[in-house]
Design an enzyme around this catalytic site. Structure first.
Site, short mmCIF file in Angstrom:
data_model
loop_
_atom_site.label_atom_id
_atom_site.label_comp_id
_atom_site.label_asym_id
_atom_site.label_seq_id
_atom_site.Cartn_x
_atom_site.Cartn_y
_atom_site.Cartn_z
N ASN A 16 45.06 58.52 21.64
CA ASN A 16 46.45 58.24 21.26
C ASN A 16 46.86 59.05 20.03
O ASN A 16 47.99 59.52 19.96
CB ASN A 16 46.66 56.74 21.00
CG ASN A 16 46.89 55.97 22.28
OD1 ASN A 16 47.99 55.98 22.83
ND2 ASN A 16 45.84 55.33 22.77
N LEU A 95 40.83 44.03 11.37
CA LEU A 95 41.98 43.22 10.97
C LEU A 95 42.44 43.72 9.61
O LEU A 95 41.63 44.09 8.76
CB LEU A 95 41.59 41.75 10.88
CG LEU A 95 41.77 40.92 12.15
CD1 LEU A 95 41.33 39.48 11.89
CD2 LEU A 95 43.22 40.94 12.65
N HIS A 112 48.60 47.97 22.13
CA HIS A 112 47.57 47.10 22.71
C HIS A 112 47.62 47.23 24.23
O HIS A 112 48.70 47.19 24.82
CB HIS A 112 47.82 45.65 22.28
CG HIS A 112 46.78 44.71 22.77
ND1 HIS A 112 45.55 44.59 22.14
CD2 HIS A 112 46.75 43.88 23.83
CE1 HIS A 112 44.82 43.71 22.81
NE2 HIS A 112 45.53 43.26 23.83
C1 GRF Z 1 43.90 52.19 23.30
O1 GRF Z 1 43.71 51.74 24.61
C2 GRF Z 1 44.77 51.24 22.54
O2 GRF Z 1 45.65 50.53 23.35
C3 GRF Z 1 43.79 50.29 21.91
O3 GRF Z 1 42.67 51.06 21.62
C4 GRF Z 1 42.60 52.17 22.50
C5 GRF Z 1 42.41 53.38 21.67
O4 GRF Z 1 42.04 54.50 22.43
N1 GRF Z 1 44.38 49.64 20.77
P1 GRF Z 1 42.04 55.93 21.74
O5 GRF Z 1 41.09 55.88 20.55
O6 GRF Z 1 43.44 56.25 21.34
O7 GRF Z 1 41.54 56.89 22.79
#
Ligand code: GRF
Length: 204
Positions: A16, A95, A112
């Site tokens: 991401n 957290l 999420h």
């Molecule tokens: C994603 O699926 C996000 O929704 C969750 O953690 C994952 C992170 O994946 N909070 P990446 O590290 O971005 O590949």
């Protein structure tokens, strides 16, 4: 504090983070600028991605600090030095305490991999598969003191297909995340996300 000055927090793969960096490069974050990566795992792949993208990184090990609060105080000092106005959690597996929450109230968001409030917490994709839901998805929300409990900003659904494994479902969820997060981060960076109690509105 400027909304357009963004810090991304991540602990793991950072796909991401990479999607957000690519969106900025392609002009899809509007005025949003990723000024800093913060990671609690200096050895995580996301650190390398930041280096490749030329984005400065603050890499700290929480266990090098006497408390969670002192760890976060160090982060807050760096965020303030860089005049960061928006914190984007992207797979940050900790957290947040009031040390970070208080100065950045209403300015921290998370993504999420479920339709909250269903399947909060760890392994949301596995939880959804085990439960047998036909529809799950992605939620972008403001962060409060709880575990995935803050006001929802945006959601997209993803159908669970017969025969889906955690991997195949995760793959489709990720593709949705890479589209949705840059779009919402852009709206935040441009000051277009309004929050009233638990209700949010994104202005055009
Ligand atoms: C994603 O699926 C996000 O929704 C969750 O953690 C994952 C992170 O994946 N909070 P990446 O590290 O971005 O590949």
């Amino acid at each position: 504090m400027q909304w357009s000055r963004i810090a991304v927090f991540a602990s793991g793969q950072g796909s991401n983070f990479a999607a957000l960096a690519e969106a900025e490069r392609a002009g899809r974050l509007g005025g949003g600028r990723i000024e800093l990566l913060v990671s609690d795992r200096p050895e995580a792949p996301v650190a390398k991605r930041a280096e490749e993208a030329g984005i400065p990184a603050l890499l700290l090990r929480p266990k090098d600090f006497a408390s969670r609060e002192l760890y976060e105080a160090e982060i807050v000092a760096e965020l303030q030095r860089r005049n960061i106005g928006l914190i984007v959690l992207a797979g940050y597996m900790r957290l947040i305490t009031p040390v970070l929450l208080a100065p950045y109230a209403g300015r921290i968001v998370n993504i999420h991999p479920s339709l909250l409030p269903a399947f909060a917490g760890k392994d949301a994709i596995g939880q959804a598969l085990d439960y047998g839901v036909k529809l799950t998805g992605v939620t972008v929300h403001f962060v409060d003191g709880g575990m995935d409990t803050g006001p929802v900003i945006a959601q997209r659904s993803v159908a669970v297909e017969p025969g889906d494994s955690a991997e195949s479902l995760a793959e489709r969820i990720h593709q949705v995340e890479y589209e949705l997060y840059p779009e919402i981060v852009r709206a935040l960076a441009e000051g277009r996300v309004m929050l009233d109690e638990r209700k949010t509105v994104i202005r055009e």
